[in-house]
Design a protein around this motif. Structure first.
Motif, PDB file in Angstrom:
ATOM      1  N   GLY A   1       0.808  -1.212   0.000  1.00  0.00           N
ATOM      2  CA  GLY A   1       0.000   0.000   0.000  1.00  0.00           C
ATOM      3  C   GLY A   1       0.837   1.256   0.000  1.00  0.00           C
ATOM      4  N   MET A   2       1.956   1.245   0.750  1.00  0.00           N
ATOM      5  CA  MET A   2       2.837   2.415   0.779  1.00  0.00           C
ATOM      6  C   MET A   2       3.496   2.645  -0.577  1.00  0.00           C
ATOM      7  SD  MET A   2       4.466   1.654   4.550  1.00  0.00           S
ATOM      8  CE  MET A   2       5.596   3.035   4.588  1.00  0.00           C
ATOM      9  N   VAL A   3       3.906   1.576  -1.234  1.00  0.00           N
ATOM     10  CA  VAL A   3       4.521   1.706  -2.557  1.00  0.00           C
ATOM     11  C   VAL A   3       3.508   2.239  -3.571  1.00  0.00           C
ATOM     12  CG1 VAL A   3       5.539   0.421  -4.472  1.00  0.00           C
ATOM     13  CG2 VAL A   3       6.254  -0.060  -2.129  1.00  0.00           C
ATOM     14  N   LEU A   4       2.298   1.670  -3.561  1.00  0.00           N
ATOM     15  CA  LEU A   4       1.278   2.135  -4.508  1.00  0.00           C
ATOM     16  C   LEU A   4       0.825   3.556  -4.181  1.00  0.00           C
ATOM     17  CD1 LEU A   4      -0.931  -1.063  -4.951  1.00  0.00           C
ATOM     18  CD2 LEU A   4       0.879  -0.189  -6.435  1.00  0.00           C
ATOM     19  N   ALA A   5       0.897   3.959  -2.900  1.00  0.00           N
ATOM     20  CA  ALA A   5       0.552   5.333  -2.544  1.00  0.00           C
ATOM     21  C   ALA A   5       1.551   6.311  -3.169  1.00  0.00           C
ATOM     22  CB  ALA A   5       0.526   5.494  -1.030  1.00  0.00           C
ATOM     23  N   LEU A   6       2.831   5.956  -3.138  1.00  0.00           N
ATOM     24  CA  LEU A   6       3.830   6.809  -3.781  1.00  0.00           C
ATOM     25  C   LEU A   6       3.557   6.928  -5.281  1.00  0.00           C
ATOM     26  CD1 LEU A   6       7.108   5.554  -2.060  1.00  0.00           C
ATOM     27  CD2 LEU A   6       5.859   7.662  -1.592  1.00  0.00           C
ATOM     28  N   MET A   7       3.153   5.824  -5.888  1.00  0.00           N
ATOM     29  CA  MET A   7       2.889   5.835  -7.330  1.00  0.00           C
ATOM     30  C   MET A   7       1.629   6.619  -7.676  1.00  0.00           C
ATOM     31  SD  MET A   7       2.044   2.606  -9.787  1.00  0.00           S
ATOM     32  CE  MET A   7       0.337   2.715  -9.273  1.00  0.00           C
ATOM     33  N   THR A   8       0.621   6.585  -6.799  1.00  0.00           N
ATOM     34  CA  THR A   8      -0.669   7.203  -7.086  1.00  0.00           C
ATOM     35  C   THR A   8      -0.704   8.685  -6.715  1.00  0.00           C
ATOM     36  OG1 THR A   8      -1.644   5.052  -6.558  1.00  0.00           O
ATOM     37  CG2 THR A   8      -3.161   6.874  -6.793  1.00  0.00           C
ATOM     38  N   LEU A   9       0.177   9.118  -5.818  1.00  0.00           N
ATOM     39  CA  LEU A   9       0.158  10.508  -5.353  1.00  0.00           C
ATOM     40  C   LEU A   9       0.190  11.534  -6.488  1.00  0.00           C
ATOM     41  CD1 LEU A   9       2.298  10.846  -2.087  1.00  0.00           C
ATOM     42  CD2 LEU A   9       0.003  11.712  -2.520  1.00  0.00           C
ATOM     43  N   PRO A  10       1.114  11.441  -7.470  1.00  0.00           N
ATOM     44  CA  PRO A  10       1.128  12.446  -8.528  1.00  0.00           C
ATOM     45  C   PRO A  10      -0.191  12.536  -9.293  1.00  0.00           C
ATOM     46  CG  PRO A  10       3.139  11.161  -8.566  1.00  0.00           C
ATOM     47  CD  PRO A  10       2.224  10.477  -7.604  1.00  0.00           C
ATOM     48  N   THR A  11      -0.827  11.386  -9.545  1.00  0.00           N
ATOM     49  CA  THR A  11      -2.105  11.383 -10.254  1.00  0.00           C
ATOM     50  C   THR A  11      -3.171  12.139  -9.468  1.00  0.00           C
ATOM     51  OG1 THR A  11      -1.567   9.247 -11.264  1.00  0.00           O
ATOM     52  CG2 THR A  11      -3.880   9.925 -11.278  1.00  0.00           C
ATOM     53  N   ILE A  12      -3.241  11.891  -8.167  1.00  0.00           N
ATOM     54  CA  ILE A  12      -4.253  12.554  -7.337  1.00  0.00           C
ATOM     55  C   ILE A  12      -3.964  14.043  -7.214  1.00  0.00           C
ATOM     56  CG2 ILE A  12      -5.210  12.665  -5.002  1.00  0.00           C
ATOM     57  CD1 ILE A  12      -4.915   9.688  -4.795  1.00  0.00           C
ATOM     58  N   ILE A  13      -2.688  14.407  -7.071  1.00  0.00           N
ATOM     59  CA  ILE A  13      -2.347  15.832  -6.965  1.00  0.00           C
ATOM     60  C   ILE A  13      -2.727  16.576  -8.235  1.00  0.00           C
ATOM     61  CG2 ILE A  13      -0.425  17.448  -6.767  1.00  0.00           C
ATOM     62  CD1 ILE A  13       0.967  15.398  -4.972  1.00  0.00           C
ATOM     63  N   ILE A  14      -2.389  16.020  -9.389  1.00  0.00           N
ATOM     64  CA  ILE A  14      -2.704  16.686 -10.662  1.00  0.00           C
ATOM     65  C   ILE A  14      -4.207  16.799 -10.858  1.00  0.00           C
ATOM     66  CG2 ILE A  14      -2.516  16.444 -13.159  1.00  0.00           C
ATOM     67  CD1 ILE A  14       0.232  15.134 -12.691  1.00  0.00           C
ATOM     68  N   ALA A  15      -4.943  15.704 -10.574  1.00  0.00           N
ATOM     69  CA  ALA A  15      -6.400  15.749 -10.741  1.00  0.00           C
ATOM     70  C   ALA A  15      -7.037  16.729  -9.752  1.00  0.00           C
ATOM     71  CB  ALA A  15      -6.982  14.355 -10.545  1.00  0.00           C
ATOM     72  N   SER A  16      -6.542  16.768  -8.533  1.00  0.00           N
ATOM     73  CA  SER A  16      -7.109  17.669  -7.529  1.00  0.00           C
ATOM     74  C   SER A  16      -6.835  19.127  -7.882  1.00  0.00           C
ATOM     75  CB  SER A  16      -6.526  17.340  -6.151  1.00  0.00           C
ATOM     76  OG  SER A  16      -6.841  16.019  -5.771  1.00  0.00           O
ATOM     77  N   ARG A  17      -5.657  19.417  -8.376  1.00  0.00           N
ATOM     78  CA  ARG A  17      -5.351  20.803  -8.784  1.00  0.00           C
ATOM     79  C   ARG A  17      -6.235  21.235  -9.951  1.00  0.00           C
ATOM     80  NH1 ARG A  17       0.660  22.639  -9.419  1.00  0.00           N
ATOM     81  NH2 ARG A  17      -0.519  24.595  -9.388  1.00  0.00           N
ATOM     82  N   ALA A  18      -6.454  20.329 -10.874  1.00  0.00           N
ATOM     83  CA  ALA A  18      -7.333  20.670 -11.995  1.00  0.00           C
ATOM     84  C   ALA A  18      -8.754  20.926 -11.520  1.00  0.00           C
ATOM     85  CB  ALA A  18      -7.309  19.543 -13.032  1.00  0.00           C
ATOM     86  N   ALA A  19      -9.228  20.133 -10.541  1.00  0.00           N
ATOM     87  CA  ALA A  19     -10.578  20.334 -10.015  1.00  0.00           C
ATOM     88  C   ALA A  19     -10.679  21.660  -9.260  1.00  0.00           C
ATOM     89  CB  ALA A  19     -10.953  19.172  -9.105  1.00  0.00           C
ATOM     90  N   LEU A  20      -9.653  21.995  -8.484  1.00  0.00           N
ATOM     91  CA  LEU A  20      -9.658  23.274  -7.762  1.00  0.00           C
ATOM     92  C   LEU A  20      -9.592  24.450  -8.721  1.00  0.00           C
ATOM     93  CD1 LEU A  20      -7.178  22.322  -4.896  1.00  0.00           C
ATOM     94  CD2 LEU A  20      -9.622  22.771  -4.632  1.00  0.00           C
ATOM     95  N   LYS A  21      -8.814  24.301  -9.776  1.00  0.00           N
ATOM     96  CA  LYS A  21      -8.681  25.391 -10.748  1.00  0.00           C
ATOM     97  C   LYS A  21      -9.961  25.605 -11.530  1.00  0.00           C
ATOM     98  CE  LYS A  21      -4.687  25.511 -12.549  1.00  0.00           C
ATOM     99  NZ  LYS A  21      -3.471  25.223 -13.362  1.00  0.00           N
ATOM    100  N   ALA A  22     -10.789  24.558 -11.633  1.00  0.00           N
ATOM    101  CA  ALA A  22     -12.037  24.681 -12.391  1.00  0.00           C
ATOM    102  C   ALA A  22     -13.109  25.465 -11.630  1.00  0.00           C
ATOM    103  CB  ALA A  22     -12.566  23.288 -12.726  1.00  0.00           C
ATOM    104  N   VAL A  23     -12.937  25.675 -10.330  1.00  0.00           N
ATOM    105  CA  VAL A  23     -13.903  26.465  -9.563  1.00  0.00           C
ATOM    106  C   VAL A  23     -13.725  27.930  -9.943  1.00  0.00           C
ATOM    107  CG1 VAL A  23     -14.646  27.151  -7.252  1.00  0.00           C
ATOM    108  CG2 VAL A  23     -13.875  24.804  -7.679  1.00  0.00           C
ATOM    109  N   PRO A  24     -14.775  28.641 -10.352  1.00  0.00           N
ATOM    110  CA  PRO A  24     -14.642  30.029 -10.820  1.00  0.00           C
ATOM    111  C   PRO A  24     -14.069  30.949  -9.749  1.00  0.00           C
ATOM    112  CG  PRO A  24     -16.805  29.136 -11.357  1.00  0.00           C
ATOM    113  CD  PRO A  24     -16.162  28.162 -10.449  1.00  0.00           C
ATOM    114  N   PRO A  25     -13.260  31.921 -10.127  1.00  0.00           N
ATOM    115  CA  PRO A  25     -12.723  32.887  -9.155  1.00  0.00           C
ATOM    116  C   PRO A  25     -13.813  33.673  -8.432  1.00  0.00           C
ATOM    117  CG  PRO A  25     -11.540  33.009 -11.244  1.00  0.00           C
ATOM    118  CD  PRO A  25     -12.726  32.134 -11.468  1.00  0.00           C
TER     119      PRO A  25
END
Length: 428
Positions: free
Chosen positions: A286-310
Motif C-alpha cells: 500500500g505504501m509503494v502504490l501510494a507513492l505511485m498514485t500521489l502524482p495522479t491525485i495531486i494533478i487531478a485535484s489541482r485541476a478540479a480546484l482550478k475549475a472552480v470560478p474565481p
C-alpha cells in the motif's frame, strides 16, 4: 437599385474536394472506433471463453461408509474430534468398493487419482455439517481431479491416441461407468471464491488475493488521498509563485510518468532494506502504490480546484471569510467531485499494478488468507501472473476467471467515478 455587394465565387471542384476530404475523415474516424471496439470484443471474448468454465467444478458422487470406529472412536461427536479424523482411507475404500476389479498398486493409484488430492476434506466437511452421518453409508460429492474436470469440460479429447492425452483408457472406462450411473455432476465452484492459492488447480481460489488487494488499496487510499488533496490545495491556493513551487510542479508532473517498477525499487530500498518492514505484506504494498498514485491525485485535484470560478473565492472573501474558510468551506466542496473522480481512477490504476509489488516480494506463493495488513499476502494482478506461469491446464481457466474478476472491479470503480462526476458536477 444596383446591388454592389461582392459575391464569393466558389470553385465547384474545390468544394467537391473539400466535401470528399470531410467524408474520408469521418470514415477514418468511424473505422478507427469500430476497429477499437472489435479488438476489445475479441479480447473480452477470448478471456470469457477461456475463463467461464472455472466457475463450475466437476464432482463425483461416491457411496462412503462413514465408520464410527474410524471417525469418532470415543463417541464424543465433538467438532474437534470429527475434524481431526482421517477420511482419506474411507474415501479410498469407497472407490475400491465401487470398482472391485481394480487390482495392483499402479491401477489403484490411478483410481485414487480421479478425485482431487483434497477430496477427503469434502468428506470431512459433509460430516461436520451433519454429524448424524457417522456410522452410516452416505453418498457424498467429492471434487474430481484437474484432469477429470478438464475432460468433462471438453479440454481433453477422447478421440486421440492414449499416448497423447492425460486420461488413459482404463480411466475412461471408470469415468464412463460413473457417468452411466449418474455419478458425475457439475456444481458451481464455490471454492474458487472461498479458498486461497494452492498448488493443485482444482483447489485454488482467489479469496486470499482479493483480501490482499483490499488491504493494499485501503493503505494506499489512507495515505495518498489526504496527502494528495492537501498538497494540491497548498500548491493551488496558498503557495507563492516562485522557482521553488515551479520546481515542485515540474517534479510532480514528471513523477506521474515514471515507470511503476521504479517505485517498487524505491519501496525495496527504503521500506524493506532500510526500515525493515515485513516483506510481501499489504502495508508495504500500500505504501509503494501510494507513492505511485500521489502524482495522479495531486494533478487531478489541482485541476478540479482550478475549475472552480474565481467569483466563488471573491464572493466568500467579500463577506468576510478568511482565506482558509474560503478554500475549505466553498472551493473544496465544489471541487470534491473532480477530486474523487481522479482519486478513484488513480486507485483503479493501483489495483491493476504488478511490477512494483513484484519488487517487494508479493510474488511469493501464499496459501493462507491474510488476517491483517502485516501478514504475507498477494494481490489479484500478481495472482494472475503466478497462475499464468503454471503448466497445469486447470490454471489456464483460473487465470482467465481471475482476469474477469479484476476487470469487474475496474469496471465498478470506473462506473463509480462516472456516477460521482455526473451527480455532483456543476457547469459554470
Amino acid at each position: 437599385m444596383t446591388d454592389n455587394t461582392p459575391h464569393l465565387k466558389v470553385d465547384p471542384a474545390l468544394l467537391k474536394r473539400r466535401n470528399a476530404a470531410e467524408k474520408r475523415f469521418r470514415f477514418y474516424g468511424l473505422a478507427a472506433v469500430m476497429t477499437a471496439v472489435l479488438v476489445l470484443c475479441l479480447l473480452l471474448t477470448s478471456i470469457v471463453s477461456k475463463g467461464y468454465t472455472a466457475f463450475q467444478q466437476t464432482y463425483i458422487l461416491v457411496d462412503i461408509r462413514l465408520d464410527a470406529e474410524t471417525i469418532d472412536p470415543k463417541g464424543t461427536k465433538r467438532v474437534e474430534d470429527l475434524a481431526a479424523a482421517s477420511y482419506r482411507g474411507l474415501l479410498r475404500n469407497a472407490l475400491r468398493e465401487q470398482f472391485p476389479g481394480v487390482e495392483g498398486r499402479k491401477d489403484k493409484r490411478a483410481l485414487y487419482g480421479i478425485v482431487a488430492s483434497g477430496a477427503e476434506f469434502d468428506v470431512r466437511d459433509a460430516v461436520l455439517n451433519n454429524p448424524k452421518l457417522v456410522g452410516t453409508t452416505a453418498t457424498i460429492a467429492v471434487k474430481s481431479s484437474d484432469d477429470v474436470d478438464s475432460f468433462y469440460k471438453g479440454y481433453i479429447p477422447r478421440d486421440v491416441p492414449e499416448s497423447n492425452r492425460k486420461i488413459k483408457d482404463r480411466e475412461l472406462v471408470w469415468l464412463d461407468t460413473l457417468s452411466a450411473d449418474d455419478r458425475i455432476v457439475k456444481q458451481f465452484n464455490v471454492d474458487f471464491f472461498t479458498h486461497g492459492d494452492s498448488r493443485e488447480p482444482e483447489e485454488a481460489g482467489i479469496l486470499g488475493a482479493v483480501i490482499g488487494s483490499l488491504y493494499t488499496l485501503a493503505i494506499t487510499l489512507a495515505l495518498c488521498f489526504p496527502i494528495g488533496v492537501l498538497t494540491a490545495i497548498y500548491l493551488e491556493e496558498f503557495a507563492p509563485t516562485n522557482k521553488w513551487t515551479d520546481l515542485i510542479e515540474v517534479n510532480i508532473n514528471n513523477l506521474a510518468a515514471v515507470p511503476s517498477i521504479v517505485f517498487g525499487l524505491l519501496g525495496l530500498a527504503i521500506f524493506l532494506n532500510f526500515m525493515g518492514l515485513p516483506r510481501s505484506a499489504p502495508i508495504v504494498g500500500g505504501m509503494v502504490l501510494a507513492l505511485m498514485t500521489l502524482p495522479t491525485i495531486i494533478i487531478a485535484s489541482r485541476a478540479a480546484l482550478k475549475a472552480v470560478p474565481p467569483s466563488i473565492r471573491e464572493a466568500a472573501l467579500g463577506i468576510g471569510a478568511s482565506r482558509m474558510q474560503t478554500v475549505f468551506h466553498h472551493v473544496l466542496p465544489l471541487a470534491m467531485p473532480g477530486i474523487l473522480t481522479g482519486t478513484i481512477l488513480g486507485m483503479a490504476q493501483a489495483l491493476g499494478e504488478t511490477a512494483p509489488l513484484l519488487m517487494i516480494g508479493m510474488v511469493a506463493f501464499i496459501a493462507d488468507i491474510p488476517g491483517s495488513m502485516s501478514d504475507a499476502a498477494t494481490v489479484l494482478p500478481v495472482q494472475i501472473y503466478l497462475w499464468a506461469d503454471s503448466p497445469e491446464r486447470g490454471f489456464v481457466e483460473k487465470t482467465s476467471a481471475a482476469i474477469m474478476i479484476l476487470l469487474a472491479f475496474l469496471v465498478v470503480m470506473n462506473a463509480i467515478a462516472v456516477i460521482l462526476r455526473k451527480r455532483f458536477e456543476r457547469r459554470w
